[in-house]
Motif scaffolding. Structure first.
Motif, mmCIF file in Angstrom:
data_model
loop_
_atom_site.group_PDB
_atom_site.id
_atom_site.type_symbol
_atom_site.label_atom_id
_atom_site.label_comp_id
_atom_site.label_asym_id
_atom_site.label_seq_id
_atom_site.Cartn_x
_atom_site.Cartn_y
_atom_site.Cartn_z
ATOM 1 N N ASP A 1 0.827 -1.212 0.000
ATOM 2 C CA ASP A 1 0.000 0.000 0.000
ATOM 3 C C ASP A 1 0.860 1.260 0.000
ATOM 4 O OD1 ASP A 1 0.588 -1.003 2.710
ATOM 5 O OD2 ASP A 1 -0.421 0.797 3.382
ATOM 6 N N ALA A 2 2.139 1.143 0.422
ATOM 7 C CA ALA A 2 3.029 2.305 0.458
ATOM 8 C C ALA A 2 3.311 2.841 -0.942
ATOM 9 C CB ALA A 2 4.341 1.940 1.146
ATOM 10 N N ILE A 3 3.181 1.977 -1.957
ATOM 11 C CA ILE A 3 3.488 2.388 -3.332
ATOM 12 C C ILE A 3 2.615 3.562 -3.763
ATOM 13 C CG2 ILE A 3 3.373 1.644 -5.759
ATOM 14 C CD1 ILE A 3 4.151 -1.188 -4.690
ATOM 15 N N THR A 4 1.356 3.518 -3.379
ATOM 16 C CA THR A 4 0.426 4.587 -3.765
ATOM 17 C C THR A 4 -0.048 5.385 -2.547
ATOM 18 O OG1 THR A 4 -1.235 2.813 -3.863
ATOM 19 C CG2 THR A 4 -0.408 3.654 -5.958
ATOM 20 N N SER A 5 0.797 5.473 -1.538
ATOM 21 C CA SER A 5 0.472 6.276 -0.347
ATOM 22 C C SER A 5 1.459 7.424 -0.157
ATOM 23 C CB SER A 5 0.487 5.387 0.907
ATOM 24 O OG SER A 5 -0.501 4.397 0.839
ATOM 25 N N ARG A 6 2.278 7.706 -1.180
ATOM 26 C CA ARG A 6 3.333 8.704 -1.042
ATOM 27 C C ARG A 6 3.014 10.016 -1.753
ATOM 28 N NH1 ARG A 6 7.995 5.073 -3.517
ATOM 29 N NH2 ARG A 6 6.205 4.546 -4.826
ATOM 30 N N GLY A 7 1.804 10.130 -2.287
ATOM 31 C CA GLY A 7 1.435 11.348 -2.988
ATOM 32 C C GLY A 7 2.035 11.459 -4.376
ATOM 33 N N PHE A 8 2.503 10.328 -4.942
ATOM 34 C CA PHE A 8 3.082 10.338 -6.282
ATOM 35 C C PHE A 8 1.985 10.508 -7.327
ATOM 36 C CE2 PHE A 8 7.286 7.819 -5.484
ATOM 37 C CZ PHE A 8 7.659 8.789 -4.564
ATOM 38 N N ARG A 9 2.336 11.168 -8.413
ATOM 39 C CA ARG A 9 1.376 11.448 -9.480
ATOM 40 C C ARG A 9 1.568 10.532 -10.683
ATOM 41 N NH1 ARG A 9 -3.638 13.275 -10.670
ATOM 42 N NH2 ARG A 9 -3.720 14.122 -12.771
ATOM 43 N N TYR A 10 2.714 9.842 -10.757
ATOM 44 C CA TYR A 10 3.056 9.074 -11.956
ATOM 45 C C TYR A 10 3.136 7.570 -11.680
ATOM 46 C CZ TYR A 10 4.192 13.681 -13.828
ATOM 47 O OH TYR A 10 4.126 14.995 -14.237
ATOM 48 N N VAL A 11 2.475 7.097 -10.640
ATOM 49 C CA VAL A 11 2.484 5.675 -10.284
ATOM 50 C C VAL A 11 1.053 5.148 -10.281
ATOM 51 C CG1 VAL A 11 3.079 3.969 -8.536
ATOM 52 C CG2 VAL A 11 4.568 5.931 -8.898
#
Length: 414
Positions: free
Chosen positions: A139-149
């Protein structure tokens, strides 16, 4: 002299024009290939999964190109630029840095497989503003506020929250009794850690399941004897096996069988594709794997028969795994985004993926047959699939609407 120069120039221009429009005897200039990156482990303990992802992705690339390439770009063929993530997050990150620097024309990328690798790779791709699509569960992959993942799987914590009630219901339906205790074996890579977190943070207790043994190890595992011994001593109703590599699963399953804890005595429930690879069956045999259940974010279901048959014929594999069908689907997502963007431009491709909301095209390659991402990059409405080894084959047993067989669950003491 001036008039002669003009004729020469005019002749050259006409000759060039003829090559472009396809004058007799001259070929039309081919459109420039569109480059897409892929980073998966092709060496080390996770190489098998990386090879399966690559097999699916390369089949999708070939299907797209055979069908005329990216039509919005004049039929430009799609080209996969592949890199080996190796066996550590550091190697995966290095691969991403090389890919980004050596191929500035990349429009998007996919892969990384192990969540630890994906977390490292996407630190690089995010800075490069390179859209990246992954199956990795953390879940950390899309919990960092990234826009390109973008994460096509149901994140690990949500899988864990969904798996526990599904397993309890499945066991109760099969035996007439709800299980009361479990043991847990896991490795300490990112996806298993993310997966077990909600269970350990009160999920098991809330469900009325007592955790009687919990063992965590650092891959690779050389000897599972002390781990399995504790499981046998604790005498649980079932075992959660949350392990990220095929070799480690082989070691543990063989030790369970050696100590008399086959499915006939102890139901085993895992997570992820390492528990349903052909290599696992070859190494252990049907007697050891039969009955093992694993939860998955993707798996071929009803309606995928033609795709699976094509994959089996092309690859020689006995079935199509989550890794292969997701690899296929991720390439299809990028191709669809390029058609929408109308240009080999990272920003436009990223915007097109964010705007996707479809039940056709690339959605066909994901359970639920719909494709939409939220602001974090998580797939909306991604379901959980339960697959069980039965008669030497991994078959879908849940949800009921896509199941091809009924689940088997041995009652304790039976």
């Amino acid at each position: 002299m001036a008039h002669g120069m003009s004729l020469t120039r005019r002749s050259l221009l006409l000759a060039g024009s003829a090559a472009v429009v396809g004058a007799p005897g001259l070929a039309r200039a081919a459109p420039k290939p569109v480059e897409m990156g892929m980073i998966v482990p092709l060496s080390g303990p996770w190489a098998r999964q990386g090879q399966l992802v690559r097999a699916g992705a390369e089949m999708a690339r070939d299907d797209i190109n055979k069908a005329g390439g990216i039509k919005a770009l004049g039929g430009a063929p799609l080209k996969l630029i592949e890199a080996d993530a190796g066996d550590t997050p550091e190697k995966a990150k290095d691969a991403a840095q090389r890919l980004v620097s050596q191929y500035p024309g990349l429009v998007a990328g996919t892969g990384s497989w192990l969540s630890s690798f994906t977390l490292a790779v996407t630190e690089v791709t995010e800075r490069a503003r390179l859209p990246w699509i992954t199956l990795s569960y953390s879940d950390a992959i899309t919990s960092r506020g990234f826009r390109y993942v973008f994460q096509s799987s149901l994140p690990g914590n949500e899988q864990a929250e969904g798996l526990l009630p599904s397993v309890i219901e499945l066991a109760a339906r099969a035996t007439g009794a709800k299980p009361k205790s479990c043991a847990l074996i896991q490795d300490n890579t990112a996806a298993p850690m993310s997966f077990v977190k909600p269970m350990l943070a009160g999920g098991l207790e809330k469900a009325g399941i007592k955790l009687v043994a919990h063992q965590t190890f650092t891959p690779p595992l050389s000897d599972a004897t002390p781990i399995v011994q504790q499981v046998r001593t604790s005498n649980p109703d079932f075992l959660f096996l949350i392990v990220s590599s095929v070799p480690d699963n082989i070691v543990i399953l063989e030790k369970l069988a050696e100590m008399g804890l086959s499915h006939a005595r102890l139901p085993v429930v895992g997570n992820g594709s390492p528990l349903v690879t052909p290599e696992l069956l070859k190494a252990t045999g049907p007697a050891i794997v039969n009955g093992v259940i694993t939860s998955l974010a993707n798996w071929p279901i009803k309606g995928d028969e033609a795709l699976v048959a094509q994959f089996k014929k092309r690859s020689g594999e006995p079935w199509m795994t989550q890794d292969s069908i997701s690899g296929y689907g991720h390439v299809a997502i990028v191709a669809a985004a390029l058609e929408k963007a109308g240009a080999p431009d990272r920003e436009k491709v990223n915007e097109a993926i964010h705007a996707m909301d479809t039940t056709t095209g690339p959605a066909r390659y994901f359970p639920g047959k719909s494709l939409k991402f939220d602001e974090r990059g998580r797939r909306v409405g991604a379901p959980l699939i339960l697959v069980q080894w039965q008669n030497g084959l991994p078959v879908t047993v849940d949800p009921a609407e896509v199941a091809v067989a009924k689940a088997i669950w041995t009652k304790k003491g039976a």
